[in-house]
Structures are given as structure tokens and as C-alpha cells.
Design a protein around this motif. Structure first.
Motif, PDB file in Angstrom:
ATOM      1  N   SER A   1       0.838  -1.198   0.000  1.00  0.00           N
ATOM      2  CA  SER A   1       0.000   0.000   0.000  1.00  0.00           C
ATOM      3  C   SER A   1       0.870   1.243   0.000  1.00  0.00           C
ATOM      4  CB  SER A   1      -0.902   0.015   1.234  1.00  0.00           C
ATOM      5  OG  SER A   1      -1.770  -1.088   1.228  1.00  0.00           O
ATOM      6  N   GLU A   2       0.252   2.365  -0.323  1.00  0.00           N
ATOM      7  CA  GLU A   2       0.985   3.628  -0.292  1.00  0.00           C
ATOM      8  C   GLU A   2       1.119   4.158   1.127  1.00  0.00           C
ATOM      9  OE1 GLU A   2       0.306   6.612  -3.132  1.00  0.00           O
ATOM     10  OE2 GLU A   2      -0.203   5.190  -4.717  1.00  0.00           O
ATOM     11  N   THR A   3       0.145   3.856   1.978  1.00  0.00           N
ATOM     12  CA  THR A   3       0.205   4.282   3.375  1.00  0.00           C
ATOM     13  C   THR A   3      -0.223   3.118   4.262  1.00  0.00           C
ATOM     14  OG1 THR A   3      -2.071   5.098   3.364  1.00  0.00           O
ATOM     15  CG2 THR A   3      -0.342   6.688   2.834  1.00  0.00           C
ATOM     16  N   TYR A   4       0.274   3.134   5.488  1.00  0.00           N
ATOM     17  CA  TYR A   4      -0.045   2.093   6.460  1.00  0.00           C
ATOM     18  C   TYR A   4      -0.390   2.729   7.793  1.00  0.00           C
ATOM     19  CZ  TYR A   4       1.850  -1.426   3.324  1.00  0.00           C
ATOM     20  OH  TYR A   4       2.064  -2.247   2.250  1.00  0.00           O
ATOM     21  N   GLY A   5      -1.268   2.048   8.527  1.00  0.00           N
ATOM     22  CA  GLY A   5      -1.618   2.488   9.864  1.00  0.00           C
ATOM     23  C   GLY A   5      -1.831   1.276  10.752  1.00  0.00           C
ATOM     24  N   VAL A   6      -1.976   1.506  12.035  1.00  0.00           N
ATOM     25  CA  VAL A   6      -2.233   0.428  12.988  1.00  0.00           C
ATOM     26  C   VAL A   6      -3.514  -0.291  12.562  1.00  0.00           C
ATOM     27  CG1 VAL A   6      -2.816  -0.093  15.395  1.00  0.00           C
ATOM     28  CG2 VAL A   6      -1.000   1.560  14.861  1.00  0.00           C
ATOM     29  N   GLY A   7      -3.458  -1.625  12.529  1.00  0.00           N
ATOM     30  CA  GLY A   7      -4.594  -2.440  12.118  1.00  0.00           C
ATOM     31  C   GLY A   7      -4.530  -2.867  10.664  1.00  0.00           C
ATOM     32  N   ASP A   8      -3.803  -2.113   9.812  1.00  0.00           N
ATOM     33  CA  ASP A   8      -3.601  -2.538   8.425  1.00  0.00           C
ATOM     34  C   ASP A   8      -2.654  -3.730   8.418  1.00  0.00           C
ATOM     35  OD1 ASP A   8      -5.098  -0.340   7.581  1.00  0.00           O
ATOM     36  OD2 ASP A   8      -3.321   0.884   7.127  1.00  0.00           O
TER      37      ASP A   8
ATOM     38  N   PRO B   1      -0.855  -8.140  10.646  1.00  0.00           N
ATOM     39  CA  PRO B   1      -1.439  -6.878  11.105  1.00  0.00           C
ATOM     40  C   PRO B   1      -0.375  -6.008  11.793  1.00  0.00           C
ATOM     41  CG  PRO B   1      -2.760  -8.752  11.821  1.00  0.00           C
ATOM     42  CD  PRO B   1      -1.486  -9.301  11.267  1.00  0.00           C
ATOM     43  N   ILE B   2      -0.515  -4.696  11.622  1.00  0.00           N
ATOM     44  CA  ILE B   2       0.406  -3.737  12.232  1.00  0.00           C
ATOM     45  C   ILE B   2      -0.115  -3.355  13.612  1.00  0.00           C
ATOM     46  CG2 ILE B   2       1.360  -1.403  12.063  1.00  0.00           C
ATOM     47  CD1 ILE B   2       1.181  -1.717   9.000  1.00  0.00           C
ATOM     48  N   PHE B   3       0.769  -3.450  14.614  1.00  0.00           N
ATOM     49  CA  PHE B   3       0.441  -3.060  15.985  1.00  0.00           C
ATOM     50  C   PHE B   3       0.980  -1.671  16.315  1.00  0.00           C
ATOM     51  CE2 PHE B   3      -0.106  -7.587  16.073  1.00  0.00           C
ATOM     52  CZ  PHE B   3      -1.176  -7.768  16.914  1.00  0.00           C
ATOM     53  N   PHE B   4       2.045  -1.264  15.638  1.00  0.00           N
ATOM     54  CA  PHE B   4       2.632   0.065  15.833  1.00  0.00           C
ATOM     55  C   PHE B   4       3.334   0.444  14.542  1.00  0.00           C
ATOM     56  CE2 PHE B   4       6.363   2.682  16.537  1.00  0.00           C
ATOM     57  CZ  PHE B   4       5.847   3.749  17.242  1.00  0.00           C
ATOM     58  N   ILE B   5       3.223   1.723  14.173  1.00  0.00           N
ATOM     59  CA  ILE B   5       4.007   2.234  13.048  1.00  0.00           C
ATOM     60  C   ILE B   5       4.393   3.670  13.353  1.00  0.00           C
ATOM     61  CG2 ILE B   5       1.959   2.864  11.717  1.00  0.00           C
ATOM     62  CD1 ILE B   5       3.708   2.069   9.180  1.00  0.00           C
TER      63      ILE B   5
ATOM     64  N   ASP C   1       7.815   6.708  12.274  1.00  0.00           N
ATOM     65  CA  ASP C   1       8.773   7.056  11.216  1.00  0.00           C
ATOM     66  C   ASP C   1       9.927   6.069  11.135  1.00  0.00           C
ATOM     67  OD1 ASP C   1       7.290   9.266  10.518  1.00  0.00           O
ATOM     68  OD2 ASP C   1       8.481  10.660  11.748  1.00  0.00           O
ATOM     69  N   ASN C   2      10.329   5.496  12.285  1.00  0.00           N
ATOM     70  CA  ASN C   2      11.517   4.645  12.312  1.00  0.00           C
ATOM     71  C   ASN C   2      11.268   3.210  12.765  1.00  0.00           C
ATOM     72  OD1 ASN C   2      13.325   6.647  11.407  1.00  0.00           O
ATOM     73  ND2 ASN C   2      13.294   7.570  13.441  1.00  0.00           N
ATOM     74  N   GLU C   3       9.999   2.818  12.949  1.00  0.00           N
ATOM     75  CA  GLU C   3       9.746   1.443  13.400  1.00  0.00           C
ATOM     76  C   GLU C   3       8.364   0.970  12.968  1.00  0.00           C
ATOM     77  OE1 GLU C   3      10.237  -1.296  17.410  1.00  0.00           O
ATOM     78  OE2 GLU C   3       9.785   0.839  17.672  1.00  0.00           O
ATOM     79  N   ILE C   4       8.321  -0.303  12.617  1.00  0.00           N
ATOM     80  CA  ILE C   4       7.060  -1.008  12.385  1.00  0.00           C
ATOM     81  C   ILE C   4       7.067  -2.219  13.309  1.00  0.00           C
ATOM     82  CG2 ILE C   4       5.753  -2.479  10.813  1.00  0.00           C
ATOM     83  CD1 ILE C   4       6.606  -0.761   8.536  1.00  0.00           C
ATOM     84  N   VAL C   5       5.957  -2.428  14.020  1.00  0.00           N
ATOM     85  CA  VAL C   5       5.771  -3.640  14.809  1.00  0.00           C
ATOM     86  C   VAL C   5       4.527  -4.328  14.244  1.00  0.00           C
ATOM     87  CG1 VAL C   5       5.314  -4.650  17.073  1.00  0.00           C
ATOM     88  CG2 VAL C   5       6.814  -2.645  16.879  1.00  0.00           C
ATOM     89  N   ALA C   6       4.734  -5.516  13.703  1.00  0.00           N
ATOM     90  CA  ALA C   6       3.645  -6.309  13.141  1.00  0.00           C
ATOM     91  C   ALA C   6       3.649  -7.660  13.840  1.00  0.00           C
ATOM     92  CB  ALA C   6       3.830  -6.473  11.630  1.00  0.00           C
ATOM     93  N   GLY C   7       2.624  -8.447  13.629  1.00  0.00           N
ATOM     94  CA  GLY C   7       2.582  -9.772  14.247  1.00  0.00           C
ATOM     95  C   GLY C   7       1.197 -10.350  14.185  1.00  0.00           C
TER      96      GLY C   7
END
Length: 162
Positions: A84-91, A97-101, A103-109
Motif C-alpha cells: 500500500s501507499e500508506t499504512y496504519g495500525v490495524g492494516d 497486522p500492524i500493531f505500531f508504526i 517514522d523509524n519502526e514497524i511492529v507487526a505480528g
């Protein structure tokens, strides 16, 4: 490329409580060759190029996981991950699924009845240089989750070719 095992950075969105309660966790740091990349581009550079043989194994593993009552990615999510062009929590980023996003970190799981896991990709400053730190945390809820986490949770060092 020099890859080193390290602690989960203190600036990570992964909480110390989550790390302390984990059945399994690991963290690896590598120099970031292209520090101008955003965190989503770094995530896909690491996890967006799975060889076909590994995708096929993941499809079989996920079918077995669903039979055991676990939520697992579908075939399309493995074969053709959506970018996707943009991501947010829950995408979803790839199959997770993303739990945190930030500028410098993504937490998925994923959270399941038997176990929860988190994958963090963190862009970090190393003095004058930039690095990427990839951390994995697996928290189990029962013996079945412990078995899954212990037997099928490969070290994220594979992402760095170790």
C-alpha cells in the motif's frame, strides 16, 4: 554485511514487559546501506522477497496451523503480498497486522489462542551511521503454543542471510 546479535533497543515500541514475559525473543542489527529509505521500504526489502520454495512451505504450514485453530495468512497474502501507499495500525503489511508504526519502526505480528508474536523492524542510529534492528518476540499461552514457538519460530537472522 556484518550482522550482530543484540538486545532489543530501548527506543523500540516493544515494551520491556512484553520482552520480559516472552518465551522466545531475539534481535539482530545490521548496517543500513540505504539510510534514505523509509521504514516501510526497509520492511519490504527484508521480508518482501521470499523464494517460491519458502512460500510453498509457508502455505502448507499455514494450512496445518489453521487446522490447529490458529489464525494464519491466506495463500494470496503469501504469494502476492499487497503493498500500500500508506499504512496504519490495524492494516496488514505483508501477511501481518500492524500493531505500531512510526517514522523509524514497524511492529507487526499476530495474536492467536496458543501464542502471540511480534516482529519489529527499527531504523536506528549507530553513531554517524544508520542500522536496522529486527527483533522477534513470541509469547505463549499454553503447551501447544510453546511447542509451536519452540519448533517453528526460526530466527530472524534468516532475513540477513545468516
Amino acid at each position: 554485511m556484518q550482522v550482530i546479535e543484540c538486545d532489543v533497543p530501548s527506543g523500540s515500541a516493544l515494551s520491556r514487559e512484553l520482552i520480559g514475559n516472552a518465551h522466545f525473543h531475539d534481535s539482530y542489527r545490521a548496517p543500513l546501506a540505504r539510510p534514505e529509505l523509509g521504514i516501510v521500504d526497509i520492511f519490504f526489502a527484508l521480508f518482501g522477497h521470499t523464494p517460491l520454495w519458502m512460500k510453498l512451505l509457508l502455505i502448507v504450514r499455514n494450512a496445518a496451523a489453521r487446522l490447529a485453530g490458529l489464525e494464519a495468512p491466506m495463500v494470496a497474502e503469501i504469494m502476492r503480498p499487497k503493498v500500500s501507499e500508506t499504512y496504519g495500525v490495524g492494516d496488514k503489511i505483508g501477511p501481518w497486522p500492524i500493531f505500531f508504526i512510526g517514522d523509524n519502526e514497524i511492529v507487526a505480528g499476530r495474536n492467536n489462542r496458543h501464542m502471540d508474536f511480534r516482529l519489529s523492524v527499527l531504523k536506528a542510529t549507530d553513531g554517524d551511521a544508520m542500522s536496522v534492528v529486527v527483533s522477534t518476540i513470541c509469547t505463549v499461552h499454553n503447551a501447544f503454543g510453546k511447542s509451536i514457538c519452540s519448533s517453528s519460530f526460526p530466527s530472524i537472522a534468516m532475513a540477513f542471510g545468516r
